[in-house]
Design an enzyme around this catalytic site. Sequence first.
Site, short mmCIF file in Angstrom:
data_model
loop_
_atom_site.label_atom_id
_atom_site.label_comp_id
_atom_site.label_asym_id
_atom_site.label_seq_id
_atom_site.Cartn_x
_atom_site.Cartn_y
_atom_site.Cartn_z
N LYS A 343 4.58 8.64 -8.30
CA LYS A 343 5.33 8.78 -7.07
C LYS A 343 5.82 7.42 -6.56
O LYS A 343 6.62 7.35 -5.65
CB LYS A 343 4.43 9.40 -5.99
CG LYS A 343 3.85 10.73 -6.36
CD LYS A 343 2.83 11.16 -5.25
CE LYS A 343 2.12 12.41 -5.70
NZ LYS A 343 0.90 12.64 -4.93
N GLU A 397 11.56 1.73 -12.39
CA GLU A 397 10.11 1.56 -12.20
C GLU A 397 9.82 0.84 -10.89
O GLU A 397 10.60 -0.02 -10.47
CB GLU A 397 9.55 0.69 -13.34
CG GLU A 397 9.00 1.48 -14.51
CD GLU A 397 7.62 2.06 -14.23
OE1 GLU A 397 7.39 2.60 -13.13
OE2 GLU A 397 6.78 1.99 -15.12
N ASP A 398 8.68 1.16 -10.29
CA ASP A 398 8.26 0.43 -9.09
C ASP A 398 7.68 -0.93 -9.48
O ASP A 398 8.08 -1.97 -8.98
CB ASP A 398 7.25 1.25 -8.27
CG ASP A 398 6.14 1.85 -9.12
OD1 ASP A 398 6.15 1.67 -10.36
OD2 ASP A 398 5.24 2.51 -8.56
N ASP A 401 3.00 -3.87 -14.74
CA ASP A 401 1.81 -4.72 -14.69
C ASP A 401 1.42 -5.08 -16.13
O ASP A 401 2.04 -5.96 -16.74
CB ASP A 401 0.74 -3.89 -13.95
CG ASP A 401 -0.54 -4.63 -13.69
OD1 ASP A 401 -0.64 -5.79 -14.04
OD2 ASP A 401 -1.46 -4.02 -13.12
N PHE A 450 -2.77 -7.27 -5.76
CA PHE A 450 -2.52 -5.84 -5.64
C PHE A 450 -1.61 -5.61 -4.44
O PHE A 450 -1.94 -5.98 -3.32
CB PHE A 450 -3.83 -5.07 -5.47
CG PHE A 450 -3.64 -3.61 -5.71
CD1 PHE A 450 -3.68 -3.10 -7.00
CD2 PHE A 450 -3.39 -2.74 -4.66
CE1 PHE A 450 -3.46 -1.75 -7.24
CE2 PHE A 450 -3.18 -1.40 -4.89
CZ PHE A 450 -3.22 -0.90 -6.18
N VAL A 451 -0.45 -5.02 -4.69
CA VAL A 451 0.53 -4.86 -3.62
C VAL A 451 0.69 -3.38 -3.23
O VAL A 451 0.47 -2.49 -4.06
CB VAL A 451 1.91 -5.45 -4.01
CG1 VAL A 451 1.82 -6.95 -4.19
CG2 VAL A 451 2.46 -4.80 -5.27
N ARG A 463 2.06 4.13 1.15
CA ARG A 463 3.39 4.27 0.52
C ARG A 463 4.51 4.17 1.56
O ARG A 463 5.61 3.77 1.25
CB ARG A 463 3.51 5.64 -0.17
CG ARG A 463 2.63 5.81 -1.39
CD ARG A 463 3.09 7.04 -2.17
NE ARG A 463 2.08 7.54 -3.09
CZ ARG A 463 1.87 7.07 -4.32
NH1 ARG A 463 2.60 6.06 -4.76
NH2 ARG A 463 0.95 7.59 -5.10
P1 5GP Z 1 0.79 -0.90 -16.12
O1 5GP Z 1 0.66 0.26 -17.03
O2 5GP Z 1 2.04 -1.69 -16.30
O3 5GP Z 1 -0.45 -1.77 -16.16
O4 5GP Z 1 0.74 -0.32 -14.67
C1 5GP Z 1 1.77 0.30 -14.08
C2 5GP Z 1 1.32 1.17 -12.96
O5 5GP Z 1 0.14 0.65 -12.32
C3 5GP Z 1 2.37 1.16 -11.89
O6 5GP Z 1 3.33 2.15 -12.14
C4 5GP Z 1 1.56 1.38 -10.64
O7 5GP Z 1 1.32 2.76 -10.49
C5 5GP Z 1 0.23 0.73 -10.92
N1 5GP Z 1 0.17 -0.64 -10.37
C6 5GP Z 1 0.14 -1.80 -11.06
N2 5GP Z 1 0.04 -2.85 -10.23
C7 5GP Z 1 0.02 -2.34 -8.98
C8 5GP Z 1 -0.05 -2.93 -7.69
O8 5GP Z 1 -0.12 -4.15 -7.50
N3 5GP Z 1 -0.03 -2.07 -6.63
C9 5GP Z 1 0.03 -0.73 -6.78
N4 5GP Z 1 0.05 0.01 -5.67
N5 5GP Z 1 0.11 -0.14 -7.98
C10 5GP Z 1 0.10 -0.94 -9.08
#
Ligand code: 5GP
Length: 482
Positions: A343, A397-398, A401, A450-451, A463
């Site tokens: 979401k 993508e939001d 990471d 962590f944001v 959110r």
């Molecule tokens: P990845 O698979 O790239 O490690 O993680 C991606 C997902 O992790 C993002 O779509 C998000 O849901 C979550 N995520 C990663 N870093 C953050 C962060 O700093 N804050 C939040 N709220 N979600 C994060």
Amino acid sequence: MSRSKSGYYLALRQIAKVANSAFGVRKTFNSIAKSTTKAMQADGCRISLLDSKKEYLITVGAHGLSDLYLRKSPLDAHKSLPEILDGKVVVVPDATKDERVQHPQIAKEQRVCSILGAPILEKEETIGEIRVYTREPHQFAEADKSFLSSVANISAVLLNRAELRQLLTRGYKANEKQAKLAQVPQSPTTSLRPTEFAHPSEEEFAKLLDFYCIEWLYEPRSFPLRWQNGEIAEMFTPDFYLPELNLYVELTTLKQNLITEKNRKLRQLKKLYPEVNIKLLTKNDFFKLLAKYGYGPQGKAKVEGVSRVLYTHSQIQRRVRTLARHISHDYAGQRLVLVGILKGVVCFMADLMQHLPLPVTIDFMAISYYGGDDGQVVKITKDLDSSITGQHVLMVEDIVDTGMTLNYVLGHLSAQNPASLRVCTLLDKRARRLINVPLEYIGFEVPDEFVVGYGLDYGGEYRNLPFIGILYPELTKDSETQ
Ligand code: 5GP
């Protein structure tokens, strides 16, 4: 040195008996390797299988070889005696001078001289190989070759009924892999999982990789770092190797102030082996990774709220308009499908699409998140409503990471053959990237914090904040996690 026909007959009888025993796979192959070494009066034997992409040889049984010689693996199947892959029996009179040998220096140090290798065939296709080694130069006779081929045949039969075989022959194309794995969850017993990890965090990391369907090998190779009087005086063995990404990962559980020694070794490794791609994940990095999914010491943290605003609402709006300008320019005259993962992306998607003067459609997917359970793999809980075959797709993508989520989703989308597939992310947490997924449009590069806000949540909340802020910064300090 080779045996008489009757000697080989007796040895084969013994090997067939072991193959038909109720031992586990590795014990059986170790036993076969031992019997083969003895029967051929050689000094060592190694039985390996090709991985699913037929790139690496993974040792499944060995005898008489030092740990170091074994751990120089995974052998690259195309560089190390590649004729065996073509189904041929291969003789190497002197491994220290032969171009076909992948690590002649290590062979020399380990006093490996002659090698005889035979393919393990299944319906005329090579699925693995067996090699015997001698310390002294040796001429292998026809009887030796035919004996080794017979042992290879017994190994093939054994493999056909072994559980190990299932995982090594996941016969799917790379970009179909994730989709298939998502439908057929792999149990942890079907991974090349070592019986024991050195540390629980390594086991947790392995589960996370399994979840995102990323193949891994545990401690498959040691790198000599220092030599003294011609002997290896120091080595480094990274914890994981991810063959598809050609990436080694070292997970350190030491306190931040004690990792200086490890960093020195890593620097030395990079100097001696510049082609090797390695990432160090510190204890703190790892806890942050788990915290995202609500695990580990930081996962249960009590959150006091947002401590600092990183990007205000108007800064975000300005950046979104700039991104939209670049996208409109690049896709001028084309129709575009924007795909988002629910979401976290809702705010960004809503704002971005309003600034695109193009014929645009939108679609959403939802995926499951890591829950820490054994054998769990990522699942698409909501797939796209419409087909994207032949369409220009922009994945919105939001935040990216580690890149594991995006890597998985891109695999799923590319299997549907879109005309093009690119990524636009609002936030790029580059410092923590494990998988280098290509990002075409990036809003902001964010620090390793962590944001929340502007769609991004913590435990489902925050959110609705109109800005992006940093949460619980005090927990990112290493002292809190010891
Ligand atoms: P990845 O698979 O790239 O490690 O993680 C991606 C997902 O992790 C993002 O779509 C998000 O849901 C979550 N995520 C990663 N870093 C953050 C962060 O700093 N804050 C939040 N709220 N979600 C994060």
